[in-house]
Write a protein that holds these residues in place. Structure first.
Motif, PDB file in Angstrom:
ATOM      1  N   THR A  60       0.833  -1.195   0.000  1.00 29.01           N
ATOM      2  CA  THR A  60       0.000   0.000   0.000  1.00 29.01           C
ATOM      3  C   THR A  60       0.872   1.251   0.000  1.00 29.01           C
ATOM      4  OG1 THR A  60      -1.779  -1.161   1.162  1.00 29.01           O
ATOM      5  CG2 THR A  60      -1.810   1.248   1.269  1.00 29.01           C
ATOM      6  N   ASP A  62       3.916   1.540  -1.128  1.00 30.79           N
ATOM      7  CA  ASP A  62       4.543   1.650  -2.448  1.00 30.79           C
ATOM      8  C   ASP A  62       3.562   2.183  -3.497  1.00 30.79           C
ATOM      9  OD1 ASP A  62       6.831   0.671  -1.263  1.00 30.79           O
ATOM     10  OD2 ASP A  62       6.662  -1.338  -2.145  1.00 30.79           O
ATOM     11  N   ALA A  63       2.323   1.721  -3.440  1.00 34.56           N
ATOM     12  CA  ALA A  63       1.310   2.176  -4.396  1.00 34.56           C
ATOM     13  C   ALA A  63       1.013   3.663  -4.204  1.00 34.56           C
ATOM     14  CB  ALA A  63       0.027   1.356  -4.250  1.00 34.56           C
ATOM     15  N   TYR A  64       0.888   4.092  -2.948  1.00 38.44           N
ATOM     16  CA  TYR A  64       0.648   5.510  -2.685  1.00 38.44           C
ATOM     17  C   TYR A  64       1.837   6.348  -3.137  1.00 38.44           C
ATOM     18  CZ  TYR A  64      -3.774   5.346  -0.154  1.00 38.44           C
ATOM     19  OH  TYR A  64      -5.089   5.224   0.165  1.00 38.44           O
ATOM     20  N   SER A  66       3.980   5.700  -5.502  1.00 36.30           N
ATOM     21  CA  SER A  66       3.977   5.728  -6.965  1.00 36.30           C
ATOM     22  C   SER A  66       2.918   6.696  -7.490  1.00 36.30           C
ATOM     23  CB  SER A  66       3.730   4.314  -7.493  1.00 36.30           C
ATOM     24  OG  SER A  66       3.630   4.329  -8.887  1.00 36.30           O
ATOM     25  N   THR A  67       1.736   6.638  -6.918  1.00 33.55           N
ATOM     26  CA  THR A  67       0.646   7.531  -7.330  1.00 33.55           C
ATOM     27  C   THR A  67       1.005   8.981  -7.044  1.00 33.55           C
ATOM     28  OG1 THR A  67      -0.995   5.806  -6.931  1.00 33.55           O
ATOM     29  CG2 THR A  67      -1.806   8.078  -6.981  1.00 33.55           C
ATOM     30  N   GLU A  68       1.591   9.224  -5.880  1.00 34.57           N
ATOM     31  CA  GLU A  68       1.977  10.584  -5.526  1.00 34.57           C
ATOM     32  C   GLU A  68       3.032  11.122  -6.504  1.00 34.57           C
ATOM     33  OE1 GLU A  68       3.456  13.180  -1.660  1.00 34.57           O
ATOM     34  OE2 GLU A  68       3.462  10.995  -1.556  1.00 34.57           O
ATOM     35  N   GLN A  69       3.983  10.272  -6.876  1.00 36.10           N
ATOM     36  CA  GLN A  69       5.014  10.705  -7.821  1.00 36.10           C
ATOM     37  C   GLN A  69       4.404  11.009  -9.187  1.00 36.10           C
ATOM     38  OE1 GLN A  69       8.352  11.373  -7.103  1.00 36.10           O
ATOM     39  NE2 GLN A  69       8.099  12.370  -9.085  1.00 36.10           N
ATOM     40  N   ALA A  70       3.490  10.168  -9.651  1.00 35.62           N
ATOM     41  CA  ALA A  70       2.827  10.399 -10.941  1.00 35.62           C
ATOM     42  C   ALA A  70       2.024  11.699 -10.907  1.00 35.62           C
ATOM     43  CB  ALA A  70       1.926   9.220 -11.287  1.00 35.62           C
ATOM     44  N   PHE A  71       1.351  11.961  -9.810  1.00 34.62           N
ATOM     45  CA  PHE A  71       0.567  13.187  -9.651  1.00 34.62           C
ATOM     46  C   PHE A  71       1.488  14.406  -9.647  1.00 34.62           C
ATOM     47  CE2 PHE A  71      -1.923  16.200  -6.986  1.00 34.62           C
ATOM     48  CZ  PHE A  71      -3.007  16.349  -7.830  1.00 34.62           C
ATOM     49  N   THR A  72       2.602  14.309  -8.932  1.00 34.75           N
ATOM     50  CA  THR A  72       3.585  15.396  -8.890  1.00 34.75           C
ATOM     51  C   THR A  72       4.134  15.680 -10.279  1.00 34.75           C
ATOM     52  OG1 THR A  72       4.189  14.882  -6.612  1.00 34.75           O
ATOM     53  CG2 THR A  72       5.799  16.126  -7.887  1.00 34.75           C
ATOM     54  N   ASP A  73       4.471  14.623 -11.014  1.00 36.45           N
ATOM     55  CA  ASP A  73       4.987  14.788 -12.377  1.00 36.45           C
ATOM     56  C   ASP A  73       3.955  15.478 -13.268  1.00 36.45           C
ATOM     57  OD1 ASP A  73       7.282  13.508 -11.505  1.00 36.45           O
ATOM     58  OD2 ASP A  73       6.794  11.584 -12.477  1.00 36.45           O
TER      59      ASP A  73
END
Length: 95
Positions: A60, A62-64, A66-73
């Motif tokens: 969980t 790791d998934a958060y 990853s999602t946070e990094q994608a959102f930041t990008d």
């Protein structure tokens, strides 16, 4: 979570050591053995649950992340297009 699993391992190890101590009547020793076997089984089941929960929490996290990094990008891309007047937004077509 990991610490809880380690504590349960310690308890199981100590219970195995205690089995060598046979003090009291046969009935008392038998009752103590039965209790230890049931408690050991329960502790093993709790240990398995702790391990599964810890793994689920790691996934969980790791998934958060990853999602946070994608959102930041994505926000950075939007911010760059706003900062550059006249630049087309990503995916936009110029007519």
């Amino acid at each position: 979570m990991v610490r809880a699993g380690e504590l349960l391992d310690d308890v199981r190890a100590k219970m195995s050591q205690e089995a060598a101590l046979r003090i009291g009547t046969d009935e008392l020793v038998s009752a103590a053995d039965e209790f230890q076997q049931k408690w050991r089984y329960g502790a093993e089941q709790i240990g398995k649950g702790v391990e599964a929960t810890a793994e689920g929490l790691r996934r969980t996290h790791d998934a958060y992340a990853s999602t946070e990094q994608a959102f930041t990008d994505a926000l950075n891309k939007v911010g760059q297009s706003i900062a550059q007047p006249g630049a087309a937004a990503p995916g936009a077509t110029i007519a």
